[in-house]
Design a protein around this motif. Sequence first.
Motif, PDB file in Angstrom:
ATOM      1  N   HIS A 152      64.901  22.251 -66.783  1.00 45.06           N
ATOM      2  CA  HIS A 152      63.700  22.247 -67.604  1.00 45.06           C
ATOM      3  C   HIS A 152      62.947  20.938 -67.419  1.00 45.06           C
ATOM      4  CE1 HIS A 152      65.045  25.813 -69.859  1.00 45.06           C
ATOM      5  NE2 HIS A 152      66.247  25.260 -69.808  1.00 45.06           N
ATOM      6  N   ALA A 153      61.649  21.022 -67.616  1.00 42.46           N
ATOM      7  CA  ALA A 153      60.837  19.812 -67.596  1.00 42.46           C
ATOM      8  C   ALA A 153      61.136  19.006 -68.858  1.00 42.46           C
ATOM      9  CB  ALA A 153      59.350  20.163 -67.527  1.00 42.46           C
ATOM     10  N   GLN A 154      61.562  17.751 -68.689  1.00 43.45           N
ATOM     11  CA  GLN A 154      61.942  16.927 -69.816  1.00 43.45           C
ATOM     12  C   GLN A 154      60.857  15.904 -70.121  1.00 43.45           C
ATOM     13  OE1 GLN A 154      65.679  15.173 -68.813  1.00 43.45           O
ATOM     14  NE2 GLN A 154      66.765  17.117 -68.686  1.00 43.45           N
ATOM     15  N   ARG A 155      60.752  15.554 -71.396  1.00 43.22           N
ATOM     16  CA  ARG A 155      59.799  14.538 -71.803  1.00 43.22           C
ATOM     17  C   ARG A 155      60.291  13.182 -71.329  1.00 43.22           C
ATOM     18  NH1 ARG A 155      59.114  10.990 -76.034  1.00 43.22           N
ATOM     19  NH2 ARG A 155      61.116  11.641 -76.909  1.00 43.22           N
ATOM     20  N   GLN A 156      59.426  12.459 -70.655  1.00 40.86           N
ATOM     21  CA  GLN A 156      59.791  11.152 -70.137  1.00 40.86           C
ATOM     22  C   GLN A 156      59.266  10.068 -71.064  1.00 40.86           C
ATOM     23  OE1 GLN A 156      58.393  10.843 -66.156  1.00 40.86           O
ATOM     24  NE2 GLN A 156      59.780  12.413 -65.380  1.00 40.86           N
ATOM     25  N   VAL A 157      60.070   9.057 -71.271  1.00 46.96           N
ATOM     26  CA  VAL A 157      59.690   7.949 -72.131  1.00 46.96           C
ATOM     27  C   VAL A 157      59.301   6.774 -71.266  1.00 46.96           C
ATOM     28  CG1 VAL A 157      61.178   8.707 -74.007  1.00 46.96           C
ATOM     29  CG2 VAL A 157      62.076   7.170 -72.269  1.00 46.96           C
ATOM     30  N   GLY A 158      58.542   5.829 -71.861  1.00 45.68           N
ATOM     31  CA  GLY A 158      58.080   4.667 -71.117  1.00 45.68           C
ATOM     32  C   GLY A 158      56.581   4.729 -70.896  1.00 45.68           C
ATOM     33  N   LYS A 159      56.014   3.611 -70.475  1.00 41.79           N
ATOM     34  CA  LYS A 159      54.568   3.544 -70.301  1.00 41.79           C
ATOM     35  C   LYS A 159      54.115   4.000 -68.925  1.00 41.79           C
ATOM     36  CE  LYS A 159      54.617  -1.264 -68.722  1.00 41.79           C
ATOM     37  NZ  LYS A 159      54.098  -2.631 -68.968  1.00 41.79           N
ATOM     38  N   GLY A 160      55.030   4.144 -68.008  1.00 39.29           N
ATOM     39  CA  GLY A 160      54.662   4.634 -66.684  1.00 39.29           C
ATOM     40  C   GLY A 160      54.120   3.533 -65.804  1.00 39.29           C
ATOM     41  N   ARG A 161      53.800   3.892 -64.575  1.00 34.85           N
ATOM     42  CA  ARG A 161      53.301   2.923 -63.592  1.00 34.85           C
ATOM     43  C   ARG A 161      51.951   3.312 -63.001  1.00 34.85           C
ATOM     44  NH1 ARG A 161      58.797   3.580 -62.389  1.00 34.85           N
ATOM     45  NH2 ARG A 161      60.073   1.705 -62.642  1.00 34.85           N
ATOM     46  N   GLU A 162      51.447   4.474 -63.304  1.00 31.46           N
ATOM     47  CA  GLU A 162      50.210   4.953 -62.690  1.00 31.46           C
ATOM     48  C   GLU A 162      49.021   4.559 -63.565  1.00 31.46           C
ATOM     49  OE1 GLU A 162      48.232   9.133 -61.080  1.00 31.46           O
ATOM     50  OE2 GLU A 162      50.345   9.028 -61.677  1.00 31.46           O
ATOM     51  N   PHE A 163      48.038   3.872 -62.969  1.00 32.15           N
ATOM     52  CA  PHE A 163      46.865   3.417 -63.716  1.00 32.15           C
ATOM     53  C   PHE A 163      46.012   4.610 -64.141  1.00 32.15           C
ATOM     54  CE2 PHE A 163      42.371   2.239 -63.674  1.00 32.15           C
ATOM     55  CZ  PHE A 163      42.366   1.249 -64.646  1.00 32.15           C
ATOM     56  N   GLU A 164      45.567   4.571 -65.417  1.00 32.78           N
ATOM     57  CA  GLU A 164      44.754   5.658 -65.946  1.00 32.78           C
ATOM     58  C   GLU A 164      43.328   5.208 -66.236  1.00 32.78           C
ATOM     59  OE1 GLU A 164      44.796   9.003 -69.539  1.00 32.78           O
ATOM     60  OE2 GLU A 164      46.259   7.369 -69.507  1.00 32.78           O
ATOM     61  N   LYS A 165      43.142   4.124 -67.021  1.00 31.17           N
ATOM     62  CA  LYS A 165      41.796   3.696 -67.389  1.00 31.17           C
ATOM     63  C   LYS A 165      41.850   2.281 -67.948  1.00 31.17           C
ATOM     64  CE  LYS A 165      42.163   5.596 -72.051  1.00 31.17           C
ATOM     65  NZ  LYS A 165      41.562   6.498 -73.064  1.00 31.17           N
ATOM     66  N   LEU A 166      40.646   1.736 -68.274  1.00 30.57           N
ATOM     67  CA  LEU A 166      40.497   0.448 -68.954  1.00 30.57           C
ATOM     68  C   LEU A 166      39.987   0.684 -70.371  1.00 30.57           C
ATOM     69  CD1 LEU A 166      38.803  -1.653 -66.114  1.00 30.57           C
ATOM     70  CD2 LEU A 166      41.206  -1.695 -66.778  1.00 30.57           C
ATOM     71  N   ARG A 167      40.402  -0.208 -71.271  1.00 30.59           N
ATOM     72  CA  ARG A 167      39.905  -0.119 -72.656  1.00 30.59           C
ATOM     73  C   ARG A 167      39.806  -1.518 -73.230  1.00 30.59           C
ATOM     74  NH1 ARG A 167      44.086  -1.293 -75.985  1.00 30.59           N
ATOM     75  NH2 ARG A 167      46.214  -0.655 -75.366  1.00 30.59           N
ATOM     76  N   GLU A 168      39.203  -1.598 -74.404  1.00 27.75           N
ATOM     77  CA  GLU A 168      39.068  -2.873 -75.088  1.00 27.75           C
ATOM     78  C   GLU A 168      40.433  -3.391 -75.522  1.00 27.75           C
ATOM     79  OE1 GLU A 168      36.272  -4.517 -75.431  1.00 27.75           O
ATOM     80  OE2 GLU A 168      34.983  -2.974 -74.546  1.00 27.75           O
ATOM     81  N   TYR A 169      40.545  -4.709 -75.558  1.00 27.07           N
ATOM     82  CA  TYR A 169      41.798  -5.340 -75.954  1.00 27.07           C
ATOM     83  C   TYR A 169      42.080  -5.070 -77.427  1.00 27.07           C
ATOM     84  CZ  TYR A 169      45.128  -9.024 -77.114  1.00 27.07           C
ATOM     85  OH  TYR A 169      46.210  -9.724 -77.576  1.00 27.07           O
ATOM     86  N   ILE A 170      43.328  -4.727 -77.746  1.00 22.37           N
ATOM     87  CA  ILE A 170      43.782  -4.516 -79.115  1.00 22.37           C
ATOM     88  C   ILE A 170      44.867  -5.540 -79.406  1.00 22.37           C
ATOM     89  CG2 ILE A 170      44.901  -2.903 -80.711  1.00 22.37           C
ATOM     90  CD1 ILE A 170      43.700  -0.622 -79.148  1.00 22.37           C
ATOM     91  N   PRO A 171      44.803  -6.208 -80.533  1.00 24.26           N
ATOM     92  CA  PRO A 171      45.844  -7.198 -80.848  1.00 24.26           C
ATOM     93  C   PRO A 171      47.232  -6.576 -80.756  1.00 24.26           C
ATOM     94  CG  PRO A 171      44.043  -7.391 -82.387  1.00 24.26           C
ATOM     95  CD  PRO A 171      43.761  -6.168 -81.560  1.00 24.26           C
ATOM     96  N   GLY A 172      48.095  -7.252 -80.039  1.00 25.06           N
ATOM     97  CA  GLY A 172      49.446  -6.752 -79.799  1.00 25.06           C
ATOM     98  C   GLY A 172      49.680  -6.316 -78.373  1.00 25.06           C
ATOM     99  N   ASP A 173      48.612  -6.134 -77.589  1.00 24.95           N
ATOM    100  CA  ASP A 173      48.768  -5.780 -76.176  1.00 24.95           C
ATOM    101  C   ASP A 173      49.424  -6.926 -75.416  1.00 24.95           C
ATOM    102  OD1 ASP A 173      47.628  -3.355 -76.630  1.00 24.95           O
ATOM    103  OD2 ASP A 173      45.644  -3.898 -75.864  1.00 24.95           O
ATOM    104  N   SER A 174      50.267  -6.578 -74.460  1.00 22.72           N
ATOM    105  CA  SER A 174      50.952  -7.590 -73.672  1.00 22.72           C
ATOM    106  C   SER A 174      49.984  -8.265 -72.720  1.00 22.72           C
ATOM    107  CB  SER A 174      52.100  -6.952 -72.894  1.00 22.72           C
ATOM    108  OG  SER A 174      52.739  -7.907 -72.077  1.00 22.72           O
ATOM    109  N   TYR A 175      50.255  -9.540 -72.426  1.00 20.35           N
ATOM    110  CA  TYR A 175      49.379 -10.286 -71.522  1.00 20.35           C
ATOM    111  C   TYR A 175      49.410  -9.724 -70.100  1.00 20.35           C
ATOM    112  CZ  TYR A 175      48.783 -13.834 -75.162  1.00 20.35           C
ATOM    113  OH  TYR A 175      48.476 -14.489 -76.313  1.00 20.35           O
ATOM    114  N   ASP A 176      50.540  -9.136 -69.707  1.00 19.38           N
ATOM    115  CA  ASP A 176      50.604  -8.594 -68.346  1.00 19.38           C
ATOM    116  C   ASP A 176      49.820  -7.304 -68.200  1.00 19.38           C
ATOM    117  OD1 ASP A 176      52.198  -6.981 -69.864  1.00 19.38           O
ATOM    118  OD2 ASP A 176      53.948  -7.047 -68.537  1.00 19.38           O
TER     119      ASP A 176
END
Length: 456
Positions: A185-209
């Motif tokens: 079965h297709a399983q739900r994967q956890v983590g932020k992934g490695r594939e770039f999706e888009k840019l957005r405004e900075y939100i407090p708490g975002d990592s510097y990297d």
Amino acid sequence: MIVPQNRLLLWVAVVFLPGALAGTAAPALAGVSLAAAGLLVAVAALDAFRGCRAAPNLTVTLPPVVRLTQDRPGNIEVRLAGRRRQAMTVRLALGLPPEIHSQEEAAVLLAGDTEWSRLAWPCAPRRRGRFQVRCARLETPSPWGFWAARRSVAVESEIRVYPNLLADRKSLAPLFLNRGSFGLHAQRQVGKGREFEKLREYIPGDSYDEIHWKATARRGHPITKVFQIERTQEVYLLLDSSRLSGRPLYRSPAPAASRAAAGPETVLPIPLERFISATLLLALAAERQGDFFGLVTFSDKVDRFLPARNGKAHYSTCRDTLYLLEPRTVSPDFEEVSIFLRQRLRRRALLVFLTALDDPALAENFVRSVDLVRRQHVVQVNMIQPAGIQPLFTDTTIETVDDLYRHLGGHLLWHKLRELQKVLERRGVRLGLLPEDRLGAEVVAQYLNIKRRQIL
């Protein structure tokens, strides 16, 4: 070609033998005997003439392409054409190659006043590959049954024998059974992934990297990169079709007493047969997971390259590529393969090698060449574990001095392969020594484990 039948031989025995005896005993009956013999010859000649005229009326047609599976029974559809006023029985034989096990001939009853007759010809292929059927042979009886007309009929048919995956798929039955909590079965994967999706405004708490510094400099305020999990990944299987894949596999040697009782050693198929089955199983598993599957066959050069895709048409292309594959009497060139992959593959992918690294020189060549692709891709190397490869003192059935030396040689080879595993692990490459009867299942299990751990 026309041949006599049993009926003609019987009538010859009935007419000629008594006539010869009667002519010898009573010369007055010699004329009657000659007349009976002449009548039989005339009737037989007329029957032979009619039989030869009736024979060319039948034609044999086979399908242009017949698809079969190795070691599994199948049928070839045979069609006989020709108008007949009455029913007749003909004998049919197909010019099948020796790799296709089948009956030698079959008696076919053709109904009268019909143009076509169909016949399912049973057969069982013993070897994968492509085979041609060029001729069929027919034997039709003469009207009075004294003769049989035989002739060859030209046919054009191609038999494609594909690898048999039944035994391997049984070991993977839980993976392909989509019922309840079992199956693949297709399983739900956890983590932020490695594939770039888009840019957005900075939100407090975002990592510097995660900050996109160039976009931040252009806009004058912080901009954050958003990533997503790769939902479709690429899996490439690299199949070695060199001389290493053509060496026959032998079962592990038994003790001397057991070998004397069992007879000669049983020869198993060559590694290439196991590699092909494992490749097709991995293609099916990647299709179930929604990934793209690619295929590379190589020897002293890259022989065939199929870019990663999915779908039934792509699987059929991979299968048609593999069922004709045969080992070549050359050594593999791993450096050529690595350069080819470095130039062709732009996206990070899982590279699964199926080869043999028990040769120290070729193993050293592989270690040097894998540095070209190991940083960009995930590399997994698998080989069939040679017979008798095991650590020292693990076998308690040693009976003779020959068994002792054989066991010692297996330990030395096992030690070299363990050292090779450590060398490759330091480079991030995994080497698997897999049993030949579970090669396909282990390769699929490795792929699923890499998917689960998100190594890609």
